[in-house]
Scaffold this motif. Structure first.
Motif, PDB file in Angstrom:
ATOM      1  N   ALA A 286       2.144   1.637  -3.635  1.00 56.35           N
ATOM      2  CA  ALA A 286       1.121   2.146  -4.556  1.00 56.35           C
ATOM      3  C   ALA A 286       0.844   3.619  -4.262  1.00 56.35           C
ATOM      4  O   ALA A 286       0.755   4.446  -5.181  1.00 56.35           O
ATOM      5  N   GLY A 287       0.717   3.961  -2.998  1.00 55.38           N
ATOM      6  CA  GLY A 287       0.442   5.346  -2.620  1.00 55.38           C
ATOM      7  C   GLY A 287       1.581   6.285  -2.984  1.00 55.38           C
ATOM      8  O   GLY A 287       1.365   7.452  -3.313  1.00 55.38           O
TER       9      GLY A 287
ATOM     10  N   MET B  52      -4.825   6.823 -11.860  1.00 54.39           N
ATOM     11  CA  MET B  52      -3.989   5.872 -11.112  1.00 54.39           C
ATOM     12  C   MET B  52      -3.525   4.730 -12.011  1.00 54.39           C
ATOM     13  O   MET B  52      -4.334   4.034 -12.603  1.00 54.39           O
TER      14      MET B  52
ATOM     15  N   LYS C  37      -1.881   0.992 -12.767  1.00 53.31           N
ATOM     16  CA  LYS C  37      -1.840  -0.302 -12.081  1.00 53.31           C
ATOM     17  C   LYS C  37      -0.421  -0.483 -11.545  1.00 53.31           C
ATOM     18  O   LYS C  37       0.553  -0.426 -12.302  1.00 53.31           O
ATOM     19  N   VAL C  38      -0.308  -0.630 -10.234  1.00 52.59           N
ATOM     20  CA  VAL C  38       1.011  -0.772  -9.617  1.00 52.59           C
ATOM     21  C   VAL C  38       1.225  -2.227  -9.202  1.00 52.59           C
ATOM     22  O   VAL C  38       0.400  -2.802  -8.484  1.00 52.59           O
ATOM     23  N   GLU C  39       2.308  -2.807  -9.687  1.00 53.08           N
ATOM     24  CA  GLU C  39       2.679  -4.170  -9.279  1.00 53.08           C
ATOM     25  C   GLU C  39       3.924  -4.088  -8.414  1.00 53.08           C
ATOM     26  O   GLU C  39       4.947  -3.555  -8.844  1.00 53.08           O
TER      27      GLU C  39
ATOM     28  N   MET D 168      -3.634  13.802  -7.916  1.00 54.95           N
ATOM     29  CA  MET D 168      -4.189  12.734  -8.759  1.00 54.95           C
ATOM     30  C   MET D 168      -5.527  12.222  -8.246  1.00 54.95           C
ATOM     31  O   MET D 168      -5.769  12.173  -7.044  1.00 54.95           O
ATOM     32  N   LYS D 169      -6.359  11.793  -9.194  1.00 48.47           N
ATOM     33  CA  LYS D 169      -7.624  11.128  -8.877  1.00 48.47           C
ATOM     34  C   LYS D 169      -7.519   9.660  -9.301  1.00 48.47           C
ATOM     35  O   LYS D 169      -6.563   9.280  -9.977  1.00 48.47           O
ATOM     36  N   ILE D 170      -8.557   8.909  -8.972  1.00 52.70           N
ATOM     37  CA  ILE D 170      -8.494   7.471  -9.247  1.00 52.70           C
ATOM     38  C   ILE D 170      -8.358   7.189 -10.744  1.00 52.70           C
ATOM     39  O   ILE D 170      -7.718   6.221 -11.151  1.00 52.70           O
ATOM     40  N   ALA D 171      -8.951   8.043 -11.595  1.00 56.63           N
ATOM     41  CA  ALA D 171      -8.893   7.817 -13.045  1.00 56.63           C
ATOM     42  C   ALA D 171      -7.458   7.846 -13.569  1.00 56.63           C
ATOM     43  O   ALA D 171      -7.151   7.248 -14.594  1.00 56.63           O
TER      44      ALA D 171
ATOM     45  N   ARG E  47       0.822  -1.209   0.000  1.00 54.54           N
ATOM     46  CA  ARG E  47       0.000   0.000   0.000  1.00 54.54           C
ATOM     47  C   ARG E  47       0.859   1.265   0.000  1.00 54.54           C
ATOM     48  O   ARG E  47       0.514   2.269  -0.630  1.00 54.54           O
ATOM     49  N   GLN E  48       1.970   1.231   0.726  1.00 49.54           N
ATOM     50  CA  GLN E  48       2.870   2.388   0.721  1.00 49.54           C
ATOM     51  C   GLN E  48       3.486   2.584  -0.659  1.00 49.54           C
ATOM     52  O   GLN E  48       3.682   3.709  -1.116  1.00 49.54           O
TER      53      GLN E  48
ATOM     54  N   VAL F 110       1.113   7.873  -6.241  1.00 50.03           N
ATOM     55  CA  VAL F 110       0.145   8.977  -6.249  1.00 50.03           C
ATOM     56  C   VAL F 110       0.838  10.274  -5.802  1.00 50.03           C
ATOM     57  O   VAL F 110       0.694  11.321  -6.432  1.00 50.03           O
TER      58      VAL F 110
END
Lengths: 725, 149
Positions: free
Chosen positions: A633-634, A671, A673-675, A666-669, A630-631, A637
Motif C-alpha cells: 500500500a505504501g 490514496m 483503495k489498495v487490494e 500524496m495526502k490521504i484524500a 503495508r509495504q 504512495v
C-alpha cells in the motif's frame, strides 16, 4: 538498488579490521569463553543473547526504517530458535564490534530490498545453532541424550520423563558449548512464526512520542549545528562573514566544513539555523553554474540516437526487423530527477577527542557510516564507533550509500573537540543536497507483423548512471548494469517477455547533479517505459493489452501468474463501472514478481482519481504478510507521488525545489483503495519494500491513456496539468 | 522568556518570543515527540493541540502560545491509558517509520473531537499530513476504528 559485490566500503572496513584487534569486543567480565552483552547476559552465538528472565535478544545487523525488517529478521531467528515470540526483543550490533569480530553479522547494508532475502539463510542458521546448544546444555544438566529432548516456546522438555527447563536457565551453560558444525533448517511447511502476520516489535513507542530518532538524540553538553553546502554541486565556499552572527543568541562557533560547506554551532538548533540564515556566504560556484534542466535534457536527447551505447541485450536483429515490419511504433519517454524526501531530514551526532570519534546516526548501512567516520576523523577503526539509531525516520536509499552528513558531522566535531555536536539539515538543505533519482530518457521502437505480433523491440536508454558516480568499480567494461533493472536477461530483474529480436542499450549521459539509489530506482522508469509502450504496441496492433502481453509471456510463468491474478480479480475484459478505466503493468524487481491493475477515472479532462488498485506479489516466501500488505500500500504512495507530483529541476546549476510546497507528496484524500494479493510460490527469496513501486505509475498511466485517449510520456504529470484528486 | 502550559504543566522557558513553538517544545521544554518535517506548515509532522485545536507548531511563534493550553503527543494519553487514537494506531499497526505519526495522531485526535464519526470525506478534508512511507490505508482504517471506540 543493485548490490555491489565488492565496493569501497568493504575495502575500507577490511583494511581497518587488520589493525583493530579485539579491543572493541563486547565486555567479558566473568570468563574467557563466554561473550556477554552489555547487561552481562550470555551470548549463545552472535545472533542470540538470552537473559535469565528468558528474554530472547535477537541481534539484527540490518536497519529498520519503517519497512519491518527488524521484526522480520527477528521472526527468522526466533523460528529456528523455537523461541517464545512474546519474549523476543532486538538490538543492533555496532559496526565497530563487527570489525573487531571479523564481521560475524555479515553485511549491514539495508537497501535493494535485501534485508531479509539476502540474510535469511545465515540468520535462520544462527537461530537453529543456538537452539541446539540450549537443548544440549539442558541434556547435559539432566545427564540424558540431547536426542531425547525437544524445544518449543523457549522451553526444553525431556520427553521420556517430562522434565522441563527454560532457555533462561540453561543459557549460561549453553554459551560455553562448542557450536555444532552443521544444522538443518526447518522445512517451510513447519514454520510457526515465519509466514505469520505477527505484530511489529516497534509500534508502541511510535504512538506515544517516546521513540528516539537520530534527530531527537540528547547527549550531555551537546551543541547543535545547522549547515549550508554550496547549492551548485561541485562548488566551494569562497568566503563567509562569521563576525556578523557570532554575537547572536546561543551561537558558539562558526566553522567551515570541508571546502564546500559552512556550519553554525549553537546551543539550540533553532539558534544555529537563525544565525546561519543571517550569515553572508559567498560561493565559488565552479563550472556547473550555467547548467539547467534544459541543457541536461538536450544532452540526454542526443543520446537517444547516438552511435555508441552500452548493450545489455542483443538478440536477433531488432533494428533490421523494423524495415520489413507491417507497422513500426516509436515513442520517446523522459523521467526527471527526484529527491527521496524522507520525513526525518539528514542528521548525525558526532563527538571527537584526540583518541576517539563516536557517531550516532540513523543509517541504512552502519558499516558505510563507520567508513565515513574513519575517513573524516582520520582515526583508526579501534578508535571509532558508530551507534546506529534504532529506528530511522525514512531512508528510501538516501541513507544507504551516502554518508555526507556523517562526514560533515565529524568535520564539525573535530573543530569542537570534546563536545558532542548534533548536525541537523533543514528541509531546504535536504531538498537541494540530495542524491537524486537519476534523470533518464528512452526511445522505444517496436515492429509488428501483419498479425500484430511483436517481432522486434529496441529500448534505447539515455541518461545517468548511478554506479559510475557511486561505485565505479562495479561497472562492467564501462556498462552500468543497474540501469537495466527490470529488463535484464536473467536474475532478480528479469524481463518478462520473449521478443524474437530484441536490443536494449544505454547511452550513458552523466550530469553534475549527483545521482543516487532511490526506493526502486531504475526499475521505476524502466517499468514506465516498457509497460506503457507495451500498451502503445497493443493499441497499434488492435489487440487487448492483456492478451497482447500474454502472447509474449509463455516462457515467464511467474510473471504471468501475478499478471493473471490482478486481471482476474479486477475482472479484466468485463465492463468497468461507468467512467472507470483500467490499466495493467507487471515487472520482476528485487527477486519478486509484481503486477498491478489500476482503476482510474478522469473528470474535467485533468482531475485524476485513482479509485482502486489491485496488486499481486510473489516474493517466494512471505515472512510477515501483514507487513507486506503495508509495504505494498505504501509503495503506491511513493510511486504515485513520484509520477504525479515530483520533479527536481535545475537552474543555474542548483536544484530549484526547496520544500514540500514545490515538491509535493500524496495526502490521504488521494490514496486509492489498495487490494493486495500475496501469492508466495516458494523456492526463492524476493524483496518486498521496493518491488511494487515500479508498477504503480505504468498501471495508472495505462488506465489514464484509456480514459483520455492521450498518452503522456514525460513526467511528472503535474507538468501536463493533471491533478490527483 | 515565555510562559507556556504544556501537557498541563506551567513552564517558564528561556526562549526568544519569535521562536517557533515547535522548537520551544523540543529544545527548551525537552519534549521530542513532536517532529520537524518542513518548517513551513506543509507536512504536519509538528502538529500539536492549542486549546484543543490542531495547529502546526513549526510556524507559530512561541509568543502566540502564551496563555494557551498546549498538548503534545506526550500528553495525549491519560496516565498509562492510551488515547483511543493511539490505541487504534497500535491495533491497526499504522506506523511504519513512525516519524510523522505524532503529528498524524494529534491531527486525528483533534478531528475526532470536532467530528466524532467522520466520513471518508471528513477525513480527506481534515487530515492533510504527509507520510512518505504511505501509511494512509491503515490511517483511514484506524480513524474509523477509533471513532467507534
Amino acid at each position: 538498488m543493485k548490490t555491489p559485490k565488492i565496493d569501497r566500503r568493504s575495502f575500507v572496513i577490511g583494511t581497518a579490521a587488520v589493525g583493530a584487534g579485539l579491543t572493541l569486543g563486547l565486555k567479558i567480565p566473568f570468563g574467557t569463553s563466554v561473550v556477554r552483552a552489555q547487561d552481562g547476559s550470555p551470548e549463545i552465538n552472535v545472533w542470540v543473547v538470552i537473559r535469565p528472565d528468558d528474554t530472547v535478544v535477537v541481534r539484527v545487523a540490518r536497519s529498520e526504517m519503517g519497512q519491518g525488517t527488524l521484526t522480520g529478521l527477528a521472526q527468522m531467528v526466533a523460528e529456528e530458535l523455537e523461541a517464545d515470540w512474546t519474549k523476543v526483543t532486538t538490538e543492533y550490533p555496532t559496526p565497530g564490534q563487527s570489525v573487531a569480530r571479523k564481521r560475524p553479522w555479515g553485511n549491514f547494508s539495508t537497501g535493494g530490498s535485501r534485508g531479509i532475502r539476502e540474510s535469511n539463510e545465515y540468520v535462520r542458521k544462527g537461530g537453529a545453532t543456538a537452539r541446539l546448544m540450549l537443548v544440549q546444555a539442558a541434556a547435559n544438566a539432566w545427564g540424558v541424550p540431547a536426542t531425547e529432548c525437544t524445544a518449543a516456546n523457549s522451553v526444553i522438555t525431556h520427553k521420556p520423563t517430562g522434565r522441563t527447563t527454560t532457555y533462561g536457565k540453561v543459557a549460561e551453560a549453553a554459551a560455553k558449548l562448542t557450536p555444532p558444525a552443521e544444522v538443518t533448517l526447518k522445512d517451510p511447511k513447519e514454520w510457526k512464526i515465519i509466514g505469520k502476520p505477527v505484530k511489529r516489535l516497534d509500534t508502541m513507542t511510535k504512538v506515544t512520542g517516546a521513540q528516539v530518532y537520530g534527530f531527537d538524540l540528547k547527549l550531555p553538553g551537546m551543541l547543535n549545528a545547522a549547515i549550508k553546502e554550496c547549492p551548485v554541486f561541485g562548488g566551494k565556499v569562497k568566503s563567509f562573514d562569521a563576525d556578523k552572527v557570532k554575537g547572536m543568541p546561543g551561537v558558539k562557533h562558526v566553522v567551515q566544513v570541508g571546502d564546500s560547506a559552512v556550519a553554525v554551532v549553537a546551543e539550540t538548533w533553532w539558534e544555529a539555523k537563525k544565525a546561519l540564515d543571517a550569515m553572508p556566504i559567498t560561493w565559488d560556484e565552479g563550472p556547473n553554474a550555467k547548467v539547467s534542466s534544459a541543457t541536461i535534457a538536450d544532452t540526454l536527447k542526443e543520446g537517444l540516437d547516438a552511435e555508441q551505447a552500452f548493450v545489455r541485450t542483443n538478440v536477433g536483429d531488432a533494428k533490421g526487423t523494423f524495415a520489413g515490419a507491417a507497422k513500426k511504433v516509436e515513442a520517446v519517454y523522459a523521467y526527471p530527477f527526484q529527491n527521496h524526501a524522507p520525513m526525518e531530514p539528514m542528521n548525525a551526532t558526532a563527538k571527537f577527542t584526540a583518541d576517539k570519534c563516536e557517531v550516532w546516526v540513523p543509517t541504512q548501512n552502519g558499516e558505510a557510516a563507520f567508513a565515513a567516520t574513519l575517513a573524516a576523523s582520520g582515526l583508526p577503526a579501534d578508535k571509532c564507533e558508530v551507534y546506529k539509531i534504532m529506528v530511522i525516520g525514512g531512508g528510501f536509499g538516501r541513507r544507504g550509500a551516502f554518508h555526507d552528513y556523517v562526514t560533515q558531522a565529524v568535520r564539525i566535531a573535530k573543530q569542537v573537540p570534546g563536545t558532542p555536536v548534533k548536525l541537523l539539515w533543514s528541509r531546504e538543505e535536504d531538498m537541494v543536497q540530495g542524491r537524486y533519482h537519476p534523470v533518464m530518457q528512452a526511445k522505444m521502437s517496436g515492429g509488428l507483423d501483419a498479425s500484430g505480433n511483436l517481432v522486434g523491440l529496441h529500448m534505447r536508454l539515455s541518461g545517468q548512471s548511478i554506479l559510475s558516480a557511486v561505485f565505479p568499480q562495479n561497472l562492467q567494461d564501462g556498462r552500468d548494469n543497474a540501469t537495466f533493472q527490470g529488463v535484464d536477461p536473467s536474475g532478480d530483474f528479469t524481463l518478462g517477455y520473449t521478443v524474437p529480436n530484441l536490443l536494449i542499450d544505454h547511452a550513458m549521459r552523466n550530469t553534475h547533479v549527483p545521482p543516487g539509489f532511490w526506493r526502486g530506482v531504475n526499475i521505476n522508469q524502466n517499468a514506465i517505459f516498457l509497460e506503457c509502450f507495451m500498451d502503445e504496441l497493443a493499441l497499434a496492433a488492435g489487440q487487448d493489452a492483456l492478451e497482447f502481453r500474454r502472447k509474449l509471456m509463455s516462457k515467464h510463468p511467474k510473471h504471468l501468474a501475478v499478471l493473471n491474478a490482478v486481471a482476474d480479480r479486477a475482472g479484466w475484459g468485463k465492463p468497468a463501472p461507468q467512467g472507470v478505466h483500467r490499466g495493467l503493468a507487471h515487472m520482476m524487481a528485487f527477486g519478486s514478481y509484481v503486477a498491478a491493475c489500476a482503476e482510474v477515472s478522469v473528470t474535467g479532462g485533468d482531475k485524476v482519481k485513482v479509485r482502486r488498485i489491485i496488486c499481486a506479489t510473489d516474493p517466494g516466501y512471505a515472512v510477515n504478510p501483514a507487513q507486506i500488505e503495508r509495504q505494498i500500500a505504501g509503495s503506491f504512495v511513493y510511486g504515485l507521488s513520484a509520477v504525479f507530483m515530483e520533479e527536481c529541476t535545475v537552474k543555474n546549476g542548483a536544484i530549484e525545489q526547496t520544500n514540500f510546497n514545490t515538491y509535493d507528496s500524496m495526502k490521504i484524500a488521494q490514496m486509492p483503495k489498495v487490494e493486495s494479493i500475496i501469492m508466495p510460490s516458494g523456492g526463492f527469496w524476493g524483496g518486498v519494500g521496493e518491488p511494487t513501486i515500479c508498477v504503480a505509475a505504468p498501471a495508472v498511466l495505462n488506465a489514464m491513456a484509456r480514459a483520455t485517449g492521450k498518452r503522456i510520456r514525460t513526467f511528472p504529470l503535474k507538468n501536463h496539468g493533471y491533478q490527483m484528486v | 522568556m515565555a510562559r507556556l502550559t504544556i501537557n498541563g504543566k506551567s513552564l517558564e522557558l528561556k526562549v526568544d518570543p519569535s521562536t517557533p513553538l515547535l522548537w520551544a517544545i523540543r529544545e527548551q521544554a525537552g519534549l521530542t515527540g513532536t517532529k520537524y518535517g518542513c518548517g513551513v506548515a506543509m507536512c504536519g509532522a509538528c502538529t500539536v493541540h492549542m486549546d484543543g485545536k490542531a495547529v502546526r507548531s513549526c510556524v507559530l511563534p512561541v509568543a502566540s502560545a502564551e496563555g494557551k493550553q498546549i498538548t503534545t503527543i506526550e500528553g495525549l494519553a491519560t496516565g498509562a491509558t492510551l488515547h483511543k487514537v493511539q490505541k487504534a494506531w497500535v491495533d491497526y499497526e499504522v506506523p511504519q517509520c513512525g516519524y510523522c505519526q505524532s503529528g498524524m495522531i494529534m491531527a486525528v485526535a483533534a478531528l475526532l473531537k470536532d467530528k466524532p464519526k467522520p466520513t471518508d470525506a471528513d477525513i480527506d478534508a481534515g487530515i492533510t499530513n504527509i507520510c512518505r512511507c504511505g501509511t494512509f490505508q491503515q490511517v483511514r482504517e484506524a480513524i474509523h476504528a477509533a471513532a467507534k471506540a
